[in-house]
Design an enzyme around this catalytic site. Structure first.
Site, PDB file in Angstrom:
ATOM      1  N   GLN A  24       0.810  -1.219   0.000  1.00 15.91           N
ATOM      2  CA  GLN A  24       0.000   0.000   0.000  1.00 15.91           C
ATOM      3  C   GLN A  24       0.847   1.274   0.000  1.00 15.91           C
ATOM      4  O   GLN A  24       0.325   2.360  -0.294  1.00 15.91           O
ATOM      5  CB  GLN A  24      -0.947   0.000   1.196  1.00 15.91           C
ATOM      6  CG  GLN A  24      -2.000  -1.092   1.075  1.00 15.91           C
ATOM      7  CD  GLN A  24      -2.965  -1.117   2.253  1.00 15.91           C
ATOM      8  OE1 GLN A  24      -2.679  -1.756   3.257  1.00 15.91           O
ATOM      9  NE2 GLN A  24      -4.089  -0.425   2.154  1.00 15.91           N
ATOM     10  N   ARG A  42       3.691  -0.060  13.019  1.00 14.72           N
ATOM     11  CA  ARG A  42       3.374  -1.374  12.465  1.00 14.72           C
ATOM     12  C   ARG A  42       3.479  -1.301  10.947  1.00 14.72           C
ATOM     13  O   ARG A  42       2.795  -0.486  10.317  1.00 14.72           O
ATOM     14  CB  ARG A  42       1.954  -1.799  12.888  1.00 14.72           C
ATOM     15  CG  ARG A  42       1.566  -3.114  12.264  1.00 14.72           C
ATOM     16  CD  ARG A  42       0.207  -3.646  12.685  1.00 14.72           C
ATOM     17  NE  ARG A  42      -0.059  -4.765  11.816  1.00 14.72           N
ATOM     18  CZ  ARG A  42      -1.126  -4.913  11.036  1.00 14.72           C
ATOM     19  NH1 ARG A  42      -2.114  -4.039  11.065  1.00 14.72           N
ATOM     20  NH2 ARG A  42      -1.221  -5.947  10.238  1.00 14.72           N
ATOM     21  N   HIS A  60       1.060  -9.229   4.501  1.00  8.51           N
ATOM     22  CA  HIS A  60      -0.123  -8.377   4.361  1.00  8.51           C
ATOM     23  C   HIS A  60      -0.555  -8.410   2.892  1.00  8.51           C
ATOM     24  O   HIS A  60      -0.505  -7.411   2.184  1.00  8.51           O
ATOM     25  CB  HIS A  60       0.175  -6.955   4.855  1.00  8.51           C
ATOM     26  CG  HIS A  60      -1.032  -6.124   5.175  1.00  8.51           C
ATOM     27  ND1 HIS A  60      -1.201  -5.458   6.378  1.00  8.51           N
ATOM     28  CD2 HIS A  60      -2.145  -5.840   4.450  1.00  8.51           C
ATOM     29  CE1 HIS A  60      -2.359  -4.792   6.366  1.00  8.51           C
ATOM     30  NE2 HIS A  60      -2.948  -4.999   5.205  1.00  8.51           N
ATOM     31  N   ASN A 108      -1.785 -10.850   8.260  1.00  7.48           N
ATOM     32  CA  ASN A 108      -2.800  -9.824   8.448  1.00  7.48           C
ATOM     33  C   ASN A 108      -4.120 -10.299   7.859  1.00  7.48           C
ATOM     34  O   ASN A 108      -4.193 -10.617   6.671  1.00  7.48           O
ATOM     35  CB  ASN A 108      -2.389  -8.536   7.727  1.00  7.48           C
ATOM     36  CG  ASN A 108      -3.430  -7.428   7.895  1.00  7.48           C
ATOM     37  OD1 ASN A 108      -3.579  -6.887   8.987  1.00  7.48           O
ATOM     38  ND2 ASN A 108      -4.173  -7.132   6.830  1.00  7.48           N
ATOM     39  N   GLU A 109      -5.160 -10.354   8.685  1.00  9.39           N
ATOM     40  CA  GLU A 109      -6.527 -10.560   8.229  1.00  9.39           C
ATOM     41  C   GLU A 109      -6.719 -11.717   7.250  1.00  9.39           C
ATOM     42  O   GLU A 109      -7.074 -11.509   6.080  1.00  9.39           O
ATOM     43  CB  GLU A 109      -7.061  -9.275   7.587  1.00  9.39           C
ATOM     44  CG  GLU A 109      -7.003  -8.082   8.512  1.00  9.39           C
ATOM     45  CD  GLU A 109      -7.709  -6.857   7.949  1.00  9.39           C
ATOM     46  OE1 GLU A 109      -8.020  -6.838   6.742  1.00  9.39           O
ATOM     47  OE2 GLU A 109      -7.969  -5.924   8.718  1.00  9.39           O
ATOM     48  N   ASN A 149      -7.753  -6.206  14.138  1.00  7.77           N
ATOM     49  CA  ASN A 149      -8.055  -4.998  13.358  1.00  7.77           C
ATOM     50  C   ASN A 149      -9.556  -4.831  13.391  1.00  7.77           C
ATOM     51  O   ASN A 149     -10.295  -5.793  13.115  1.00  7.77           O
ATOM     52  CB  ASN A 149      -7.646  -5.182  11.894  1.00  7.77           C
ATOM     53  CG  ASN A 149      -6.146  -5.336  11.705  1.00  7.77           C
ATOM     54  OD1 ASN A 149      -5.367  -5.053  12.607  1.00  7.77           O
ATOM     55  ND2 ASN A 149      -5.762  -5.774  10.514  1.00  7.77           N
ATOM     56  N   TYR A 183     -12.940  -1.891  12.684  1.00 11.03           N
ATOM     57  CA  TYR A 183     -13.300  -0.575  12.137  1.00 11.03           C
ATOM     58  C   TYR A 183     -14.716  -0.127  12.456  1.00 11.03           C
ATOM     59  O   TYR A 183     -14.986   1.047  12.552  1.00 11.03           O
ATOM     60  CB  TYR A 183     -13.142  -0.593  10.604  1.00 11.03           C
ATOM     61  CG  TYR A 183     -11.695  -0.577  10.165  1.00 11.03           C
ATOM     62  CD1 TYR A 183     -10.932  -1.748  10.159  1.00 11.03           C
ATOM     63  CD2 TYR A 183     -11.083   0.608   9.783  1.00 11.03           C
ATOM     64  CE1 TYR A 183      -9.591  -1.726   9.774  1.00 11.03           C
ATOM     65  CE2 TYR A 183      -9.747   0.639   9.389  1.00 11.03           C
ATOM     66  CZ  TYR A 183      -9.006  -0.518   9.390  1.00 11.03           C
ATOM     67  OH  TYR A 183      -7.690  -0.496   9.014  1.00 11.03           O
ATOM     68  N   GLU A 220      -5.172  -2.335  14.104  1.00 15.79           N
ATOM     69  CA  GLU A 220      -5.706  -1.355  13.137  1.00 15.79           C
ATOM     70  C   GLU A 220      -7.056  -0.850  13.618  1.00 15.79           C
ATOM     71  O   GLU A 220      -7.865  -1.633  14.140  1.00 15.79           O
ATOM     72  CB  GLU A 220      -5.952  -1.975  11.744  1.00 15.79           C
ATOM     73  CG  GLU A 220      -4.742  -2.137  10.896  1.00 15.79           C
ATOM     74  CD  GLU A 220      -5.065  -2.761   9.530  1.00 15.79           C
ATOM     75  OE1 GLU A 220      -6.175  -2.531   8.993  1.00 15.79           O
ATOM     76  OE2 GLU A 220      -4.203  -3.487   9.021  1.00 15.79           O
TER      77      GLU A 220
HETATM   78  C1  GBH Z   1      -7.901  -3.343   6.651  1.00 16.37           C
HETATM   79  O1  GBH Z   1      -8.953  -4.258   6.429  1.00 16.37           O
HETATM   80  C2  GBH Z   1      -6.638  -3.742   5.923  1.00 16.37           C
HETATM   81  O2  GBH Z   1      -5.781  -4.495   6.762  1.00 16.37           O
HETATM   82  C3  GBH Z   1      -5.887  -2.565   5.369  1.00 16.37           C
HETATM   83  O3  GBH Z   1      -4.900  -3.015   4.491  1.00 16.37           O
HETATM   84  C4  GBH Z   1      -6.848  -1.602   4.708  1.00 16.37           C
HETATM   85  O4  GBH Z   1      -6.218  -0.545   4.081  1.00 16.37           O
HETATM   86  C5  GBH Z   1      -7.771  -1.077   5.788  1.00 16.37           C
HETATM   87  O5  GBH Z   1      -8.462  -2.130   6.359  1.00 16.37           O
HETATM   88  C6  GBH Z   1      -8.837  -0.099   5.294  1.00 16.37           C
HETATM   89  O6  GBH Z   1      -9.728  -0.726   4.439  1.00 16.37           O
HETATM   90  O7  GBH Z   1     -17.132  -4.764   0.844  1.00 16.37           O
HETATM   91  O8  GBH Z   1     -17.114  -7.153   0.661  1.00 16.37           O
HETATM   92  O9  GBH Z   1     -15.243  -5.907  -0.086  1.00 16.37           O
HETATM   93  C7  GBH Z   1     -10.155  -3.949   7.097  1.00 16.37           C
HETATM   94  C8  GBH Z   1     -11.176  -5.049   7.024  1.00 16.37           C
HETATM   95  C9  GBH Z   1     -12.690  -6.261   5.659  1.00 16.37           C
HETATM   96  C10 GBH Z   1     -12.689  -3.912   5.582  1.00 16.37           C
HETATM   97  C11 GBH Z   1     -13.408  -6.315   4.325  1.00 16.37           C
HETATM   98  C12 GBH Z   1     -13.381  -3.945   4.246  1.00 16.37           C
HETATM   99  C13 GBH Z   1     -14.755  -5.030   2.750  1.00 16.37           C
HETATM  100  C14 GBH Z   1     -15.716  -6.127   2.479  1.00 16.37           C
HETATM  101  N1  GBH Z   1     -11.876  -5.072   5.752  1.00 16.37           N
HETATM  102  N2  GBH Z   1     -14.205  -5.118   4.104  1.00 16.37           N
HETATM  103  S1  GBH Z   1     -16.341  -5.978   0.851  1.00 16.37           S
END
Ligand code: GBH
Length: 491
Positions: free
Chosen positions: A23, A80, A126, A175-176, A315, A317, A381
């Site tokens: 990124q 990180r 990642h 990551n995730e 992580n 949000y 995150e």
């Molecule tokens: C993080 O994921 C990432 O680790 C990071 O790289 C990224 O930049 C950051 O979030 C911000 O997005 O609409 O079906 O595509 C966060 C978890 C899970 C959030 C999937 C977005 C989208 C599902 N993500 N979700 S979909």
């Protein structure tokens, strides 16, 4: 003194910002780096919203000293970031050559952080899998090959680690993994873009591949941790674990089916990975939902998987309201919404559809994780994308009120979870240090606390950065010792 009435986090609490290699780095063909699955994917027309790719990103491969100076100016305790597997082993595999130039880059990077008093918090993976492994044997789909290659890569990474092991003490394997499996092999919106949806992809089977990939990710993580514990941990004294994504889930109303649906959502979003790793089994709900499609661990594998994380990494949000129904297995066959039964919205809408503010959910999630998994928690995150920020002039974007409000709520939830609920939380990394390449959104969505002008690569701190700097300054006990009053002899 006013300071005494302010509730405090641990003295050694790690606060800072997070990023990921693909990124921010750019310089994709520099110093012997090999291609990753995101190189080609992001360059393919139609895969990112604005056509953006990772070729330049925030140019951080070349500007890393500037980035670290910025971190230093913010006074963070930790940073990180992730290592690019393709810089360290360009072709990816265990019999492929290691690239000393790639190792030197990260070694210098770690040195520069340490020189500036910043704790490196390193993610091994990642999402930027070496393209070579995908082409050779299907990447994450191929258990025998990919687990061995990831473990080997971890070892290669530890060449870096070994050189600075006395001061580098925090490692994340993956990551995730939910995103890797679901977005890469289920919905096909992330590299390598496999999906049963033939409008999106010519290859893939969304009904089987994500569950296989997830299984292989868990094993790759677990065997890398085993290696670390056997060969490095005793002499280096670091901690290693995994970090998951997952958002709090609230039943839409108090009907029993919606209450059950909210738990099922947590089982698939989080328990899919956390239950095997911390408890030793896949969630029963997933077995019921998937039957034979859910791979099984052998007894020997399970012994390696269970307990394979020294801490709980998360992580997070947002929060969703959950209704029973629907047929999206990746959400536990439930419907997610931000609209309450009375028609009001849960919080402030972000630029991306999946994100609204709801700080109470952050506190509830931390409590849930603490009670269920009983491990110290590293928040790795948390962040917000202001609506239409990309179309604002720089000075307006710097005044990111919605993001400031998001962090006000998040930090209040954090301190309450620690001081009122007794949750053991060790870190908080805001996503992200900089606006950067936001995967399928390209550069249209900005998550940074620092504005990046992509024409000049100039960085401009936003109000949210100032808020976090001040807040953590007030909530972590200072380790500065009082300057002794000089005696006349010393003067
Ligand atoms: C993080 O994921 C990432 O680790 C990071 O790289 C990224 O930049 C950051 O979030 C911000 O997005 O609409 O079906 O595509 C966060 C978890 C899970 C959030 C999937 C977005 C989208 C599902 N993500 N979700 S979909």
């Amino acid at each position: 003194m006013a300071a005494q009435s302010v509730p405090q986090l641990r003295k050694d609490f790690l606060w800072g910002f997070a990023t990921a290699s693909f990124q921010i780095e750019g310089s994709l063909d520099t110093d012997g780096r090999g291609p990753s699955i995101w190189d080609g994917f992001s360059r393919t027309p139609g895969k990112t919203l604005d056509g953006g790719n990772g070729d330049v990103a925030t140019d951080s491969y070349r500007r890393y000293k500037e980035d670290i100076a910025l971190l230093k100016s913010y006074g963070v305790k930790a940073y990180r970031f992730s290592l690019s597997w393709s810089r360290i082993i360009p072709l990816g595999g265990r019999n492929d050559p290691v690239n000393e130039q790639g190792i030197a880059f990260y070694s210098n990077f770690i040195d520069e952080l340490i020189k500036n008093g910043i704790v490196p918090f390193v993610t091994l993976y990642h999402w930027d899998l070496p393209q070579g492994l995908h082409d050779r044997y299907g990447g994450w789909l191929n258990k025998e090959e990919v687990v061995a290659d990831f473990v080997n890569y971890s070892k290669a990474s530890f060449i870096c680690f070994e050189r600075f092991g006395d001061r580098v003490k925090h490692w994340l394997t993956l990551n995730e993994p939910w995103c890797v499996a679901v977005l890469g092999y289920g919905r096909g919106v992330f590299a390598p873009g496999r999906s049963s949806d033939r409008n999106r992809s010519t290859e893939g089977d969304s009904s089987t591949e994500p569950w296989i990939v997830a299984h292989n990710l868990i094993l790759s993580h677990a065997y890398a941790v085993k290696l670390y514990r056997e060969e490095f941990k005793a002499k280096q004294g670091g901690v290693i674990g995994i970090t998951l994504n997952g958002d709090w889930a609230i039943p839409y109303d108090d009907s029993p089916e919606n209450v059950a649906a909210a738990q099922a959502t947590l089982d698939v979003a989080i328990g899919w990975y956390a239950d095997p790793i911390y408890l030793g089994f896949y969630p029963p709900y997933m077995k019921q939902m998937l039957g034979e499609r859910l791979p099984e661990f052998t007894a020997e594998e399970l012994a390696v998987v269970k307990g394979s994380s020294d801490f709980y990494g998360q992580n997070t949000y947002t929060t969703n309201l959950i209704k029973a129904g629907g047929n999206d297995e990746f959400q536990g066959n439930n419907i997610q919404t931000f609209t309450r039964p009375d028609g009001t919205q849960l919080g402030t809408q972000a630029h991306c559809a999946w994100l609204q503010t709801y700080p109470e959910g952050f506190r509830a999630l931390l409590n849930y994780l603490w009670k269920r998994y009983k491990m110290p928690i590293y928040v790795t995150e948390n962040g917000f994308a202001v609506k239409n920020e990309n179309s604002l002039p720089i000075e307006k974007a710097q005044n990111d009120t919605d993001r400031v409000e998001y962090f006000e709520g998040a930090t209040e939830s954090l301190i309450k979870a620690v001081t009122e609920d007794g949750v053991d939380i060790r870190s908080y990394f805001a996503w992200s240090l900089l606006d950067n390449f936001e995967w399928a959104d390209g550069y249209d969505t900005r998550f940074g606390v620092t504005y990046v002008d992509y024409k000049t690569q100039q960085r401009y701190p936003k109000a949210s950065a100032k808020f976090l700097v001040k807040w953590f300054g007030e909530h972590i006990p200072s380790d500065k010792v009082e300057e002794p009053v000089p005696t006349s002899k010393e003067q």
